[in-house]
Every structure is written in structure tokens, then in C-alpha cells.
Design an enzyme around this catalytic site. Structure first.
Site, PDB file in Angstrom:
ATOM      1  N   THR A 193      -2.312  -2.075  -7.156  1.00 47.42           N
ATOM      2  CA  THR A 193      -0.968  -1.560  -7.406  1.00 47.42           C
ATOM      3  C   THR A 193      -0.073  -2.763  -7.655  1.00 47.42           C
ATOM      4  O   THR A 193       0.221  -3.528  -6.740  1.00 47.42           O
ATOM      5  CB  THR A 193      -0.442  -0.734  -6.225  1.00 47.42           C
ATOM      6  OG1 THR A 193      -1.323   0.371  -6.004  1.00 47.42           O
ATOM      7  CG2 THR A 193       0.958  -0.214  -6.514  1.00 47.42           C
TER       8      THR A 193
ATOM      9  N   LEU B 175      -6.591  -5.942  -6.101  1.00 46.51           N
ATOM     10  CA  LEU B 175      -5.886  -7.105  -5.582  1.00 46.51           C
ATOM     11  C   LEU B 175      -4.547  -6.695  -4.973  1.00 46.51           C
ATOM     12  O   LEU B 175      -4.073  -5.578  -5.162  1.00 46.51           O
ATOM     13  CB  LEU B 175      -5.683  -8.140  -6.696  1.00 46.51           C
ATOM     14  CG  LEU B 175      -7.002  -8.702  -7.244  1.00 46.51           C
ATOM     15  CD1 LEU B 175      -6.819  -9.242  -8.655  1.00 46.51           C
ATOM     16  CD2 LEU B 175      -7.547  -9.780  -6.324  1.00 46.51           C
TER      17      LEU B 175
ATOM     18  N   LYS C 138       5.639  -3.254  -0.149  1.00 49.41           N
ATOM     19  CA  LYS C 138       5.517  -3.873  -1.473  1.00 49.41           C
ATOM     20  C   LYS C 138       5.651  -2.831  -2.579  1.00 49.41           C
ATOM     21  O   LYS C 138       6.371  -3.034  -3.568  1.00 49.41           O
ATOM     22  CB  LYS C 138       4.172  -4.593  -1.573  1.00 49.41           C
ATOM     23  CG  LYS C 138       3.905  -5.288  -2.899  1.00 49.41           C
ATOM     24  CD  LYS C 138       3.026  -4.462  -3.831  1.00 49.41           C
ATOM     25  CE  LYS C 138       1.650  -4.260  -3.269  1.00 49.41           C
ATOM     26  NZ  LYS C 138       0.770  -3.526  -4.234  1.00 49.41           N
TER      27      LYS C 138
ATOM     28  N   LYS D 246       1.630   5.610  -9.891  1.00 54.41           N
ATOM     29  CA  LYS D 246       1.370   5.203  -8.502  1.00 54.41           C
ATOM     30  C   LYS D 246       2.677   4.870  -7.780  1.00 54.41           C
ATOM     31  O   LYS D 246       2.858   5.222  -6.603  1.00 54.41           O
ATOM     32  CB  LYS D 246       0.435   4.002  -8.474  1.00 54.41           C
ATOM     33  CG  LYS D 246       0.153   3.443  -7.075  1.00 54.41           C
ATOM     34  CD  LYS D 246      -0.520   4.465  -6.164  1.00 54.41           C
ATOM     35  CE  LYS D 246      -0.685   3.937  -4.736  1.00 54.41           C
ATOM     36  NZ  LYS D 246      -1.600   2.802  -4.647  1.00 54.41           N
TER      37      LYS D 246
END
Length: 290
Positions: free
Chosen positions: A84, A53, A230, A161
């Protein structure tokens, strides 16, 4: 979970039930999977759920919201989230599912459409030893077993990540700025890229993005610029929550935000070079003598 990843699971013999917030994406898999009407319905027909998502808000909505996965997955189920999101949403969802006897693993990936299709994604995994052990056979179909790392408890995969994309976003800006400077000082695109690739610590970025930089075509994104922005913001926010500052990353995030503002959000993240070029009005002119 994207179509290439679903395809790999299907090809390995797994029965799939799929749902997407964009129904057309789920229906595109109808030849190899049952299409569910809601996350809850999908979960009710599965032993393991895999989510991919946009961000933490989407994860919470799909899992914990009305007709969410949490209402369908039974006790003993497993949710592998490959989004993430940052560590906090992963921990929140994991805690909510724990009360229902559902294991949770956060397993964000590094790589784009090609590695997803080939099963060579890098996977950073957070969760208990037991839950990760359950997830690993599926993760090793979706990613490279040699680059699937169990890095700690729930949230640790997200931390890894963010660390990775912080470096990736910063290196890409550095390559883009270097390429812009070389062009401004009279180097041809090919000459600039040859030197950057042959003599720079940013070699891998130049190899992967050189064609886009050369042509100026940032369509067909391997990873959208909006998602890089983001992830960089998540990294900055995580540092602030830990009472630390990442001033260089904050500036890099601002550059990606500026590129989004120029309509480049859905381009490849290397389109930050186009944004930098827009701030160099003399770029396509011959350099001044001397």
C-alpha cells in the site's frame, strides 16, 4: 510478500526465488524457495516478481535502487506490487519499468494473516487489461477470486485501498470511542460489546476486534497500527493533492499518530482504543451517581 502468501504459491507448484530487506524473513522460506542476495538477482531468475513493502519509498528503493528489481527483470517481465503506497509511487515505478518492456500491476490487499494463509484476501487491482490478465491467475491463488477487482489503470488499485482503509480506520475509532463511553457510563465490557455488535453499523469491526477490546491485549496484530496511520496519512495527502479536504479523516489520523506516540505502533490497529482509554482517567472507576 509474506510467508503465508509465498506458501500458497509454493503449494500451487510455483518455483520461488525470495529476497527480503530483513534477511531472516527470506531465510525462513529456504525450505521452499531459493534465497537471492539482492532484488536484482531475484528478478533475474523470475518471470513474475511480487513485492509487498512498507511504503512508496521502500518500493522505489527495492525496484529502482541499486541492485533493484528493475536491473534483474527482463523485457516481457511482470511486477505485481501488493504494497500500500498510494497512487503516485505506483505510477512512477510503472513508468520507469515501461521503458524496459516490463508490465506493472498495483494490487494492494485487504485482510491479515488468516486470510493470507487461506487465500481469501480482497485484492484491488490497477493496470492495463493485458497486464492484469497476466497477473490474475496468481492473484486468484493469493486472494478471493470473487473479491479481486480490476478497478482501473495503474494507481487505481492504490486509490481503492486508500478509500477502504480510510473507512476502516474511521469506523475503528468510532467503535473504540463508543466502547470507551459505554465503559465510562458504567457498562461492563461484555455488555458494551454485545450492544455494539448487535445493534451497530460497526458490527463487523466489533466482531473482528471485540476480543482485543475486551482483554485490552492488542499484541499479535492482524494489521499494525503504524501501517493504519500510514494509510490514513496517504489518504489525507491524496485528497490535499486534489485540492480537497477530509477533516474527519485528518482527526482520525491524528488519533492514530497519538497512539503511535504512546508506543503502540507495533500493536494491532485496534489499540487506538487503548490510547483513547489513556485519555479517560475515570474509566476504571464506578460512574458518578445520576
Amino acid at each position: 510478500m509474506g510467508a503465508p502468501m509465498a506458501g500458497r504459491l509454493s503449494d500451487d507448484g510455483h518455483d520461488l526465488v525470495v529476497w527480503s530487506r530483513t534477511r531472516a524473513h527470506a531465510e525462513a522460506l529456504a525450505d521452499r524457495a531459493e534465497v537471492a542476495r539482492s532484488p536484482a538477482e531475484a528478478g533475474s531468475k523470475a518471470e513474475v516478481a511480487i513485492t509487498m513493502l512498507t511504503d512508496g519509498a521502500a518500493l522505489e528503493e527495492v525496484v529502482l535502487g541499486r541492485d533493484g528489481l528493475a536491473g534483474g527483470l527482463g523485457s516481457g517481465g511482470l511486477l505485481i506490487d501488493m504494497s500500500t503506497t498510494g497512487p503516485a509511487p505506483a505510477r512512477k515505478v510503472a513508468k520507469a519499468l515501461e521503458g524496459q518492456g516490463i508490465d506493472f500491476v498495483d494490487a494492494p490487499v485487504a485482510g491479515s494473516v488468516g486470510p493470507a494463509t487461506e487465500g481469501t484476501l480482497a485484492v484491488m487491482v490497477g493496470g492495463s487489461d493485458e497486464a492484469v490478465g497476466r497477473a490474475r491467475p496468481l492473484l486468484e491463488i493469493l486472494g478471493d477470486p470473487e473479491r479481486t477487482w480490476h478497478v482501473g489503470p495503474v494507481g487505481a488499485g492504490q486509490a481503492a485501498k486508500l478509500m477502504l482503509n480510510l473507512v476502516l480506520g474511521g469506523v475503528t475509532v468510532a467503535v473504540a470511542e463508543g466502547f470507551t463511553l459505554g465503559r465510562l457510563l458504567g457498562l461492563s465490557p461484555d455488555a458494551a460489546l454485545d450492544v455494539l455488535e448487535g445493534a451497530s453499523v460497526a458490527t463487523q469491526t466489533v466482531r473482528s476486534k471485540g476480543d482485543k477490546l475486551r482483554s485490552g491485549d492488542y499484541g499479535d496484530p492482524g494489521f499494525r497500527l503504524a501501517l493504519m496511520h500510514k494509510d490514513l496519512r496517504l489518504a489525507v495527502d491524496a485528497a490535499r493533492a486534489a485540492r480537497a479536504s477530509l477533516p474527519a479523516t485528518e482527526r482520525v489520523a491524528e488519533l492514530y499518530a497519538g497512539a503511535k506516540g504512546k508506543g503502540l505502533a507495533d500493536q494491532d490497529y485496534a489499540a487506538v482504543a487503548a490510547y483513547l482509554a489513556s485519555m479517560a482517567p475515570l474509566l476504571d472507576r464506578s460512574p458518578a451517581d445520576g
